[in-house]
Design a protein around this motif. Sequence first.
Motif, mmCIF file in Angstrom:
data_model
loop_
_atom_site.group_PDB
_atom_site.id
_atom_site.type_symbol
_atom_site.label_atom_id
_atom_site.label_comp_id
_atom_site.label_asym_id
_atom_site.label_seq_id
_atom_site.Cartn_x
_atom_site.Cartn_y
_atom_site.Cartn_z
ATOM 1 N N VAL A 97 50.473 -14.811 -13.064
ATOM 2 C CA VAL A 97 51.477 -15.792 -12.646
ATOM 3 C C VAL A 97 51.818 -16.722 -13.806
ATOM 4 O O VAL A 97 52.988 -17.002 -14.083
ATOM 5 N N LYS A 98 50.784 -17.184 -14.500
ATOM 6 C CA LYS A 98 51.003 -18.088 -15.631
ATOM 7 C C LYS A 98 51.787 -17.394 -16.744
ATOM 8 O O LYS A 98 52.684 -17.990 -17.344
ATOM 9 N N GLU A 99 51.468 -16.124 -16.992
ATOM 10 C CA GLU A 99 52.194 -15.359 -18.012
ATOM 11 C C GLU A 99 53.680 -15.257 -17.653
ATOM 12 O O GLU A 99 54.556 -15.525 -18.485
ATOM 13 N N TYR A 100 53.973 -14.878 -16.406
ATOM 14 C CA TYR A 100 55.366 -14.730 -15.985
ATOM 15 C C TYR A 100 56.102 -16.071 -15.965
ATOM 16 O O TYR A 100 57.274 -16.138 -16.316
ATOM 17 N N ALA A 101 55.403 -17.135 -15.565
ATOM 18 C CA ALA A 101 56.018 -18.464 -15.584
ATOM 19 C C ALA A 101 56.363 -18.859 -17.015
ATOM 20 O O ALA A 101 57.437 -19.409 -17.277
ATOM 21 N N GLY A 102 55.467 -18.560 -17.936
ATOM 22 C CA GLY A 102 55.721 -18.851 -19.341
ATOM 23 C C GLY A 102 56.914 -18.074 -19.870
ATOM 24 O O GLY A 102 57.739 -18.605 -20.619
ATOM 25 N N GLN A 103 57.008 -16.808 -19.469
ATOM 26 C CA GLN A 103 58.150 -15.987 -19.887
ATOM 27 C C GLN A 103 59.450 -16.565 -19.336
ATOM 28 O O GLN A 103 60.446 -16.661 -20.045
ATOM 29 N N ALA A 104 59.432 -16.957 -18.073
ATOM 30 C CA ALA A 104 60.633 -17.484 -17.423
ATOM 31 C C ALA A 104 61.092 -18.801 -18.049
ATOM 32 O O ALA A 104 62.285 -19.051 -18.180
ATOM 33 N N LYS A 105 60.112 -19.618 -18.442
ATOM 34 C CA LYS A 105 60.439 -20.923 -19.017
ATOM 35 C C LYS A 105 60.655 -20.853 -20.530
ATOM 36 O O LYS A 105 61.065 -21.843 -21.123
ATOM 37 N N GLY A 106 60.331 -19.701 -21.122
ATOM 38 C CA GLY A 106 60.408 -19.595 -22.570
ATOM 39 C C GLY A 106 59.270 -20.345 -23.249
ATOM 40 O O GLY A 106 59.381 -20.770 -24.394
ATOM 41 N N ASP A 107 58.160 -20.503 -22.545
ATOM 42 C CA ASP A 107 56.994 -21.240 -23.039
ATOM 43 C C ASP A 107 55.943 -20.236 -23.513
ATOM 44 O O ASP A 107 55.165 -19.691 -22.729
ATOM 45 N N LYS A 108 55.924 -19.985 -24.815
ATOM 46 C CA LYS A 108 55.006 -18.985 -25.379
ATOM 47 C C LYS A 108 53.543 -19.379 -25.189
ATOM 48 O O LYS A 108 52.684 -18.523 -24.992
ATOM 49 N N ARG A 109 53.270 -20.689 -25.240
ATOM 50 C CA ARG A 109 51.888 -21.138 -25.072
ATOM 51 C C ARG A 109 51.380 -20.791 -23.672
ATOM 52 O O ARG A 109 50.274 -20.263 -23.517
ATOM 53 N N MET A 110 52.183 -21.083 -22.660
ATOM 54 C CA MET A 110 51.792 -20.779 -21.281
ATOM 55 C C MET A 110 51.638 -19.267 -21.094
ATOM 56 O O MET A 110 50.707 -18.809 -20.438
ATOM 57 N N GLU A 111 52.547 -18.528 -21.679
ATOM 58 C CA GLU A 111 52.489 -17.068 -21.581
ATOM 59 C C GLU A 111 51.187 -16.544 -22.193
ATOM 60 O O GLU A 111 50.501 -15.700 -21.615
ATOM 61 N N THR A 112 50.835 -17.081 -23.352
ATOM 62 C CA THR A 112 49.608 -16.658 -24.035
ATOM 63 C C THR A 112 48.372 -17.060 -23.242
ATOM 64 O O THR A 112 47.414 -16.288 -23.147
ATOM 65 N N GLU A 113 48.386 -18.265 -22.675
ATOM 66 C CA GLU A 113 47.268 -18.704 -21.835
ATOM 67 C C GLU A 113 47.102 -17.763 -20.644
ATOM 68 O O GLU A 113 45.980 -17.436 -20.251
ATOM 69 N N GLY A 114 48.208 -17.339 -20.060
ATOM 70 C CA GLY A 114 48.157 -16.412 -18.934
ATOM 71 C C GLY A 114 47.529 -15.091 -19.313
ATOM 72 O O GLY A 114 46.693 -14.545 -18.579
ATOM 73 N N LYS A 115 47.906 -14.590 -20.471
ATOM 74 C CA LYS A 115 47.308 -13.337 -20.943
ATOM 75 C C LYS A 115 45.814 -13.518 -21.180
ATOM 76 O O LYS A 115 45.010 -12.623 -20.897
#
Length: 61
Positions: free
Chosen positions: A18-36
């Motif tokens: 969920v965090k990865e997809y939210a990061g992708q949707a927001k364009g937030d690479k940090r959140m995306e990486t945290e999700g991974k």
Amino acid sequence: MSTMDKAKNAAEKAKGKVKEYAGQAKGDKRMETEGKGDQAKGGVKQAGEKMKDAAKDTTGH
């Protein structure tokens, strides 16, 4: 592996997804990486639990 451990690990992996997809949707690479990272953490824990189960099966304990 106990049912509770399985549920916790699955929840951690799901939270990471969920965090990865939210990061992708927001364009937030940090959140995306945290999700991974969260997904990987849950996977490692799950693998560790499976190794414990395999050892118990081998030793009979």
